[in-house]
Write an enzyme that holds these catalytic residues in place. Structure first.
Site, mmCIF file in Angstrom:
data_model
loop_
_atom_site.group_PDB
_atom_site.id
_atom_site.type_symbol
_atom_site.label_atom_id
_atom_site.label_comp_id
_atom_site.label_asym_id
_atom_site.label_seq_id
_atom_site.Cartn_x
_atom_site.Cartn_y
_atom_site.Cartn_z
ATOM 1 N N ASP A 23 0.847 -1.190 0.000
ATOM 2 C CA ASP A 23 0.000 0.000 0.000
ATOM 3 C C ASP A 23 0.886 1.245 0.000
ATOM 4 O OD1 ASP A 23 -1.853 2.001 0.478
ATOM 5 O OD2 ASP A 23 -2.058 1.519 2.612
ATOM 6 N N ASN A 25 -0.231 4.515 -0.203
ATOM 7 C CA ASN A 25 -0.820 5.782 0.263
ATOM 8 C C ASN A 25 -1.468 5.701 1.641
ATOM 9 O OD1 ASN A 25 -3.103 4.318 -0.306
ATOM 10 N ND2 ASN A 25 -3.811 5.628 -1.994
ATOM 11 N N ASP A 27 -3.994 3.913 2.825
ATOM 12 C CA ASP A 27 -5.433 3.681 2.997
ATOM 13 C C ASP A 27 -5.752 2.235 3.382
ATOM 14 O OD1 ASP A 27 -5.019 2.316 0.624
ATOM 15 O OD2 ASP A 27 -6.523 3.413 -0.529
ATOM 16 N N ASP A 31 -1.900 -1.292 -3.880
ATOM 17 C CA ASP A 31 -2.234 -0.541 -5.093
ATOM 18 C C ASP A 31 -1.128 -0.670 -6.134
ATOM 19 O OD1 ASP A 31 -0.245 1.268 -4.050
ATOM 20 O OD2 ASP A 31 -1.815 2.276 -2.894
ATOM 21 N N ASP A 100 -5.053 -10.784 -15.280
ATOM 22 C CA ASP A 100 -6.105 -11.745 -14.951
ATOM 23 C C ASP A 100 -7.363 -11.328 -15.707
ATOM 24 O OD1 ASP A 100 -7.483 -13.801 -13.596
ATOM 25 O OD2 ASP A 100 -6.411 -13.379 -11.744
ATOM 26 N N ASP A 201 -9.782 -16.622 -15.869
ATOM 27 C CA ASP A 201 -10.433 -17.140 -14.672
ATOM 28 C C ASP A 201 -11.649 -18.000 -15.002
ATOM 29 O OD1 ASP A 201 -10.823 -16.834 -11.632
ATOM 30 O OD2 ASP A 201 -12.762 -16.137 -12.391
ATOM 31 N N GLU A 259 -7.600 -21.119 -15.975
ATOM 32 C CA GLU A 259 -7.982 -21.769 -14.721
ATOM 33 C C GLU A 259 -9.153 -22.680 -15.028
ATOM 34 O OE1 GLU A 259 -9.550 -20.732 -10.223
ATOM 35 O OE2 GLU A 259 -10.475 -19.810 -11.978
ATOM 36 N N HIS A 324 -4.064 -17.394 -4.953
ATOM 37 C CA HIS A 324 -4.954 -16.630 -4.083
ATOM 38 C C HIS A 324 -6.180 -17.405 -3.630
ATOM 39 C CE1 HIS A 324 -6.637 -16.358 -8.078
ATOM 40 N NE2 HIS A 324 -7.772 -15.959 -7.550
ATOM 41 N N ASP A 325 -6.415 -18.600 -4.196
ATOM 42 C CA ASP A 325 -7.584 -19.409 -3.854
ATOM 43 C C ASP A 325 -7.252 -20.598 -2.961
ATOM 44 O OD1 ASP A 325 -9.617 -17.998 -5.149
ATOM 45 O OD2 ASP A 325 -9.267 -19.002 -7.066
#
Length: 550
Positions: A23, A25, A27, A31, A100, A201, A259, A324-325
């Site tokens: 990150d 910034n 928040d 990003d 992706d 995907d 995928e 990520h899954d």
């Protein structure tokens, strides 16, 4: 296609989950500028391609896999100018950029769906899959991947739309030629802006049966039935992928990985056999619950042999243990306790000594582990929440339901990247969108960067070996028949160069047959390098060793 795309065989691909990477910034959300700040780290690691999980505009019902505008970036992630700066910086470092692509479904906030839902006469009415009620209820008994019915009613049309995933992710109707043209124009738009490849995907479900039969699967506790097995790999889906290949992939020479859901590894190969002209590689999707309950060293050995024989003369392999899954690989396949470091190195040494293109997922190179949040309210993953809900409906206690959700949750892979031991692991100066794994003070990049025996240094050595030794990227593979299920061994050979590789997937010692390792064999790397390396002839718990002959 693969002959034209031979550069794919020399890629080492690093997957970034932008929301959790860096990150810039404060928040609390990773990003595009944050990724740009870390490119030197990726270059130092030795990767030469980056795969970005979706960065398109999205309301984030499923963390970007619900796209509301395919040609704009998510405001939280930055602007198109930020994306262009990242593209240029990647290319200046010789790093390919892979996007992706989610085209089985869109967000319900996409303008196509907003028009489609208005009326049956709208020009985009057929862009999605609509059906009339049956007996005043849903068209069939299908469940969505996240629980509940796969159908949602829209009063304006007096019809239900299909959503195999969240109700905010309506399925696109690939049988509509006008929709397919829209998708191909969008893909072309990205390629013309410098995208080097696509990871596509949930691509197995494009073709839907016209009659939408009930699923024969037993109903879930909420009353709806699993339907994905009815849809995966239908002939029409393969036809759509071949059309996509002809219109975009082959025309622009972009790298592609699909995928896919496949019941067998042979079915998986139908997506990547060279003559079929579909994808360069395929990543199989296996639900975490299934993988947790079925994985074993014996199954791994059988799957590796089968997939190698199926493609050795007619395709190429995507090699990965993490994304990520999935739960974190060292927690799923290794030992994230006593043997954390050596088992994490074993998995790295296995991945990078197999033929195929290796995929690294952010954090695996430092041995990031599963997280165990103490409350279901702390989880973001709709899969984990559905697991918890279904188990409660079955009569499980809250403690049992939470324990299973902790094991299966995709949030295990999505906690913020652990850069250092400062507050929030150096990921953000603010409050992170998902809590940081509490072990970040000991497991982080800074702690491993200058440690010659760290997991991070093991990955760097492996990537360097792969660049310097064509046998790892291009060599033949021959498996040894070893008596113990926990032992996996093989020979890699290419133009006179020979490597022998052995792995012990066990918390116990295992005997390595002496006749397989000639006296002149030189040890290149051992997962026990911190303890002085391979001592033989036994392999210690989770020991992995690479020998060079000659």
């Amino acid at each position: 296609m693969q002959q034209e795309m031979d550069w794919v065989k020399d890629l080492v691909i690093y997957q970034i989950y932008p929301r959790s990477f860096c990150d810039s910034n404060g928040d609390g959300v990773g990003d595009l500028p944050g990724i740009l700040q870390k490119l030197d780290y990726l270059e130092e690691l030795g990767v030469n391609a980056v795969w970005l999980s979706p960065v398109y505009r999205s309301p984030n019902d499923d963390n970007g896999y619900d796209i509301s505008d395919y040609q704009e970036t998510m405001e939280e992630f930055g602007t198109m100018e930020d994306w262009e700066r990242l593209r240029d910086a990647c290319h200046s470092k010789g790093i390919r950029l892979i996007m992706d692509l989610v085209v089985n479904h869109s967000s319900d906030e996409h303008r196509w769906f907003q028009e489609s839902r208005c009326s049956r006469e709208n020009p985009k009415s057929n862009y999605y899959i609509w059906r009339d009620p049956v007996g005043g209820k849903e068209p069939n008994n299908w469940s969505s991947a996240f629980g509940g019915s796969a159908w949602e009613y829209v009063p304006e049309r007096g019809q239900y739309y299909l959503h195999l995933f969240s109700k905010k992710q309506p399925d696109l109707n690939w049988a509509c030629p006008e929709l397919r043209e829209e998708i191909y124009r969008m893909m072309e738009w990205w390629v013309e802006r410098g995208v080097d490849g696509f990871r596509v995907d949930a691509i197995s479900y494009l073709d839907k049966p016209e009659d939408f039969p009930d699923s024969p699967a037993a109903p879930e506790p909420d009353g709806y039935s699993f339907c994905m097995a009815l849809l995966a790999g239908r002939p029409g889906t393969h036809a759509y992928i071949r059309e996509m290949n002809e219109r975009i992939f082959s025309k622009y020479h972009v790298m592609t990985v699909g995928e896919v859901a496949a019941a067998t590894s042979l079915e998986l190969m139908n997506y990547v056999r060279t003559a079929r002209r579909e994808f360069d590689m395929a990543i199989p999707f296996v639900p975490p619950k299934v993988e947790i309950s079925t994985w074993s060293p014996g199954k791994l050995k059988r799957d590796l042999r089968e997939s190698y024989e199926a493609l050795r003369d007619s395709g190429w392999w995507a090699r990965f243990f993490s994304n990520h899954d999935k739960p974190r690989q060292v927690s799923l396949y290794g030992d994230d306790g006593r043997c954390w470091e050596v088992s994490a190195k074993l998995l790295a040494m296995l991945l990078h000594t197999l033929p195929g293109t290796p995929f690294l997922y952010q954090g695996e190179e430092i041995g990031m582990t599963n997280v165990r949040f103490p409350s279901i309210e702390l989880y973001d993953d709709p899969d984990a929440k559905n697991c918890y809900r279904q188990m409660l409906l079955e009569g499980a206690s809250e403690e049992e339901a939470l324990r299973q959700a902790q094991l299966e949750s995709r949030d295990n892979a999505r906690t913020p990247m652990q850069w250092d031991s400062s507050p929030q692991a150096g990921f953000t100066a603010g409050t992170p969108w998902l809590p940081v794994n509490p072990n970040y003070k000991t497991i982080n990049v800074e702690a491993q960067r200058n440690d010659p025996y760290s997991i991070l240094q093991c990955y760097r050595r492996l990537l360097s070996l792969r660049r310097e030794n064509p046998v790892l990227a291009r060599g033949d593979l021959e498996f040894f028949d070893l008596p113990e299920e926990s032992l996996l061994g093989y020979r890699r050979s290419y133009e006179g160069e020979i490597l022998l590789v052995f792995h012990n997937f066990s918390p116990e010692r295992a005997e390595l047959p002496l006749d397989l390792v000639p006296k002149e064999a030189k040890v290149l790397l051992s997962s026990y390098d911190r303890e002085g390396g391979y001592g033989g002839p036994q392999l210690r718990p989770y020991e992995s060793v690479i020998f060079r002959l000659g």
